[in-house]
Design a protein around this motif. Structure first.
Motif, PDB file in Angstrom:
ATOM      1  N   LEU A   4       0.883  -1.168   0.000  1.00  0.00           N
ATOM      2  CA  LEU A   4       0.000   0.000   0.000  1.00  0.00           C
ATOM      3  C   LEU A   4       0.919   1.216   0.000  1.00  0.00           C
ATOM      4  CD1 LEU A   4      -3.174   0.425   0.161  1.00  0.00           C
ATOM      5  CD2 LEU A   4      -2.704   1.282   2.459  1.00  0.00           C
ATOM      6  N   ALA A   5       1.364   1.591  -1.198  1.00  0.00           N
ATOM      7  CA  ALA A   5       2.344   2.665  -1.315  1.00  0.00           C
ATOM      8  C   ALA A   5       1.739   4.012  -0.945  1.00  0.00           C
ATOM      9  CB  ALA A   5       2.881   2.708  -2.746  1.00  0.00           C
ATOM     10  N   ASP A   6       2.566   4.874  -0.386  1.00  0.00           N
ATOM     11  CA  ASP A   6       2.191   6.265  -0.069  1.00  0.00           C
ATOM     12  C   ASP A   6       0.911   6.344   0.753  1.00  0.00           C
ATOM     13  OD1 ASP A   6       4.324   7.117  -1.827  1.00  0.00           O
ATOM     14  OD2 ASP A   6       2.985   6.698  -3.492  1.00  0.00           O
ATOM     15  N   PRO A   7       0.818   5.607   1.854  1.00  0.00           N
ATOM     16  CA  PRO A   7      -0.472   5.522   2.556  1.00  0.00           C
ATOM     17  C   PRO A   7      -0.836   6.777   3.337  1.00  0.00           C
ATOM     18  CG  PRO A   7       1.215   4.400   3.815  1.00  0.00           C
ATOM     19  CD  PRO A   7       1.866   4.816   2.515  1.00  0.00           C
ATOM     20  N   SER A   8      -2.128   6.999   3.419  1.00  0.00           N
ATOM     21  CA  SER A   8      -2.721   8.000   4.299  1.00  0.00           C
ATOM     22  C   SER A   8      -3.723   7.274   5.178  1.00  0.00           C
ATOM     23  CB  SER A   8      -3.431   9.069   3.463  1.00  0.00           C
ATOM     24  OG  SER A   8      -4.222   9.910   4.277  1.00  0.00           O
ATOM     25  N   VAL A   9      -3.700   7.548   6.478  1.00  0.00           N
ATOM     26  CA  VAL A   9      -4.568   6.844   7.426  1.00  0.00           C
ATOM     27  C   VAL A   9      -5.480   7.845   8.128  1.00  0.00           C
ATOM     28  CG1 VAL A   9      -4.663   5.354   9.459  1.00  0.00           C
ATOM     29  CG2 VAL A   9      -2.804   5.071   7.808  1.00  0.00           C
ATOM     30  N   VAL A  10      -6.749   7.491   8.227  1.00  0.00           N
ATOM     31  CA  VAL A  10      -7.711   8.321   8.934  1.00  0.00           C
ATOM     32  C   VAL A  10      -8.576   7.417   9.802  1.00  0.00           C
ATOM     33  CG1 VAL A  10      -9.447   8.227   7.087  1.00  0.00           C
ATOM     34  CG2 VAL A  10      -9.449  10.152   8.663  1.00  0.00           C
ATOM     35  N   ARG A  11      -8.986   7.924  10.952  1.00  0.00           N
ATOM     36  CA  ARG A  11      -9.903   7.160  11.796  1.00  0.00           C
ATOM     37  C   ARG A  11     -11.322   7.587  11.469  1.00  0.00           C
ATOM     38  NH1 ARG A  11      -8.968   5.606  18.119  1.00  0.00           N
ATOM     39  NH2 ARG A  11     -10.190   3.684  18.018  1.00  0.00           N
ATOM     40  N   GLY A  15     -14.937   4.311  14.312  1.00  0.00           N
ATOM     41  CA  GLY A  15     -13.849   3.834  15.153  1.00  0.00           C
ATOM     42  C   GLY A  15     -12.785   3.023  14.422  1.00  0.00           C
ATOM     43  N   TRP A  16     -13.051   2.599  13.200  1.00  0.00           N
ATOM     44  CA  TRP A  16     -12.073   1.847  12.421  1.00  0.00           C
ATOM     45  C   TRP A  16     -11.051   2.801  11.816  1.00  0.00           C
ATOM     46  CZ3 TRP A  16     -11.937  -3.519  11.062  1.00  0.00           C
ATOM     47  CH2 TRP A  16     -12.947  -4.287  11.643  1.00  0.00           C
ATOM     48  N   PHE A  17      -9.853   2.273  11.568  1.00  0.00           N
ATOM     49  CA  PHE A  17      -8.826   3.006  10.840  1.00  0.00           C
ATOM     50  C   PHE A  17      -8.899   2.628   9.367  1.00  0.00           C
ATOM     51  CE2 PHE A  17      -7.209   2.581  15.162  1.00  0.00           C
ATOM     52  CZ  PHE A  17      -6.838   3.887  15.454  1.00  0.00           C
ATOM     53  N   TYR A  18      -8.824   3.631   8.503  1.00  0.00           N
ATOM     54  CA  TYR A  18      -8.868   3.413   7.052  1.00  0.00           C
ATOM     55  C   TYR A  18      -7.587   3.965   6.436  1.00  0.00           C
ATOM     56  CZ  TYR A  18     -13.768   2.347   7.755  1.00  0.00           C
ATOM     57  OH  TYR A  18     -14.942   1.771   8.184  1.00  0.00           O
ATOM     58  N   ALA A  19      -6.973   3.190   5.572  1.00  0.00           N
ATOM     59  CA  ALA A  19      -5.759   3.624   4.881  1.00  0.00           C
ATOM     60  C   ALA A  19      -6.004   3.601   3.382  1.00  0.00           C
ATOM     61  CB  ALA A  19      -4.586   2.716   5.240  1.00  0.00           C
ATOM     62  N   TYR A  20      -5.442   4.590   2.699  1.00  0.00           N
ATOM     63  CA  TYR A  20      -5.633   4.785   1.258  1.00  0.00           C
ATOM     64  C   TYR A  20      -4.259   4.792   0.601  1.00  0.00           C
ATOM     65  CZ  TYR A  20     -10.019   6.472   3.192  1.00  0.00           C
ATOM     66  OH  TYR A  20     -11.190   6.577   3.899  1.00  0.00           O
ATOM     67  N   GLY A  21      -4.138   4.126  -0.541  1.00  0.00           N
ATOM     68  CA  GLY A  21      -2.834   3.994  -1.159  1.00  0.00           C
ATOM     69  C   GLY A  21      -2.808   4.389  -2.620  1.00  0.00           C
ATOM     70  N   PRO A  35      -6.650   2.009  -3.605  1.00  0.00           N
ATOM     71  CA  PRO A  35      -7.188   0.970  -2.732  1.00  0.00           C
ATOM     72  C   PRO A  35      -7.403   1.468  -1.309  1.00  0.00           C
ATOM     73  CG  PRO A  35      -4.850   0.617  -3.133  1.00  0.00           C
ATOM     74  CD  PRO A  35      -5.283   1.720  -4.044  1.00  0.00           C
ATOM     75  N   ILE A  36      -8.428   0.913  -0.656  1.00  0.00           N
ATOM     76  CA  ILE A  36      -8.726   1.216   0.739  1.00  0.00           C
ATOM     77  C   ILE A  36      -8.611  -0.070   1.540  1.00  0.00           C
ATOM     78  CG2 ILE A  36     -10.402   2.168   2.372  1.00  0.00           C
ATOM     79  CD1 ILE A  36     -11.852   3.428  -0.011  1.00  0.00           C
ATOM     80  N   VAL A  37      -7.902   0.003   2.662  1.00  0.00           N
ATOM     81  CA  VAL A  37      -7.858  -1.105   3.609  1.00  0.00           C
ATOM     82  C   VAL A  37      -8.307  -0.570   4.966  1.00  0.00           C
ATOM     83  CG1 VAL A  37      -6.046  -2.348   2.366  1.00  0.00           C
ATOM     84  CG2 VAL A  37      -5.406  -0.736   4.159  1.00  0.00           C
ATOM     85  N   LYS A  38      -8.832  -1.436   5.805  1.00  0.00           N
ATOM     86  CA  LYS A  38      -9.272  -0.975   7.120  1.00  0.00           C
ATOM     87  C   LYS A  38      -8.758  -1.903   8.216  1.00  0.00           C
ATOM     88  CE  LYS A  38     -13.858  -3.065   7.839  1.00  0.00           C
ATOM     89  NZ  LYS A  38     -15.275  -2.762   8.170  1.00  0.00           N
ATOM     90  N   SER A  39      -8.697  -1.355   9.433  1.00  0.00           N
ATOM     91  CA  SER A  39      -8.136  -2.090  10.554  1.00  0.00           C
ATOM     92  C   SER A  39      -8.767  -1.619  11.853  1.00  0.00           C
ATOM     93  CB  SER A  39      -6.625  -1.857  10.623  1.00  0.00           C
ATOM     94  OG  SER A  39      -6.077  -2.347  11.829  1.00  0.00           O
TER      95      SER A  39
END
Length: 200
Positions: A4-11, A15-21, A35-39
């Motif tokens: 997930l290159a150059d990620p940006s993370v937002v909550r 309550g989940w964390f979302y990262a965008y690449g 792409p979006i991934v969540k954690s």
């Protein structure tokens, strides 16, 4: 999920964390546009979709280094749209009501020709203050100087003149304020050359 290159993370509000690449081909025949991934914990991540239902097309190129911020009940994404070696790369703006999108593209926010900044990629949105004293800024640039400019309250236009905060050694700006001081984080070296990369 290979990377997930150059990620940006937002909550998210949930309550989940979302990262965008950055746009990338993950596997043969599987291409991800933002792409979006969540954690739940910033450790375990799962792919949940792409930010755009339709890729922005106001210029040709790939979508790189999206920066997503939750503000005023919306998710704002500033993103780069560029080709490798592009003479006029640009930054676009998109918004969504949920972290999963789909993000509505609002087109070009600025490019190298309009801003006078070579290699206008790698946006970073920053705001501080409260109420009428709140200020909004966009920072950007890649190995041709790091610049900032103030934005209006609706985040749709620049106001004032751009200002330079860094030299030609950096890209991928992050600004963080702590104890009354501003800290700049940037990436240096050269990427994208496998084991010969010097990125740091």
């Amino acid at each position: 999920m290979p990377d997930l290159a150059d990620p940006s993370v937002v909550r998210g509000k949930d309550g989940w964390f979302y990262a965008y690449g950055t746009e990338n081909t993950w596997f043969e025949g599987i291409h991800r546009v933002t792409p979006i991934v969540k954690s739940p914990d910033l450790v375990n991540w799962e792919y949940v979709g792409d930010a755009f239902a339709v890729k922005p097309s106001w210029k040709s190129g790939g979508i790189w280094a999206p920066d997503v911020t939750f503000y005023n009940e919306k998710y704002y994404m500033f993103y780069s749209l560029s080709l490798w070696g592009d003479s006029n790369p640009g930054i676009g703006l998109a918004t969504a009501s949920t972290p999963l999108g789909p993000f509505e593209d609002h087109g070009k926010f600025l490019d190298s020709q309009s801003s006078g900044v070579e290699n206008s990629i790698d946006p970073f949105f920053y705001f501080e203050g409260e109420g009428r004293n709140r200020k909004f800024y966009l920072f950007w640039g890649s190995f041709r100087g790091i610049f900032g400019i103030e934005l209006n309250n609706s985040l749709t236009e620049v106001i004032g003149e751009k200002f330079r905060i860094g030299g030609n050694m950096f890209e991928a700006t992050v600004i963080y304020k702590k104890d009354g001081k501003y800290f700049f984080f940037g990436s240096g070296g050269f990427c994208c050359d496998g084991p010969n990369s010097t990125y740091k």
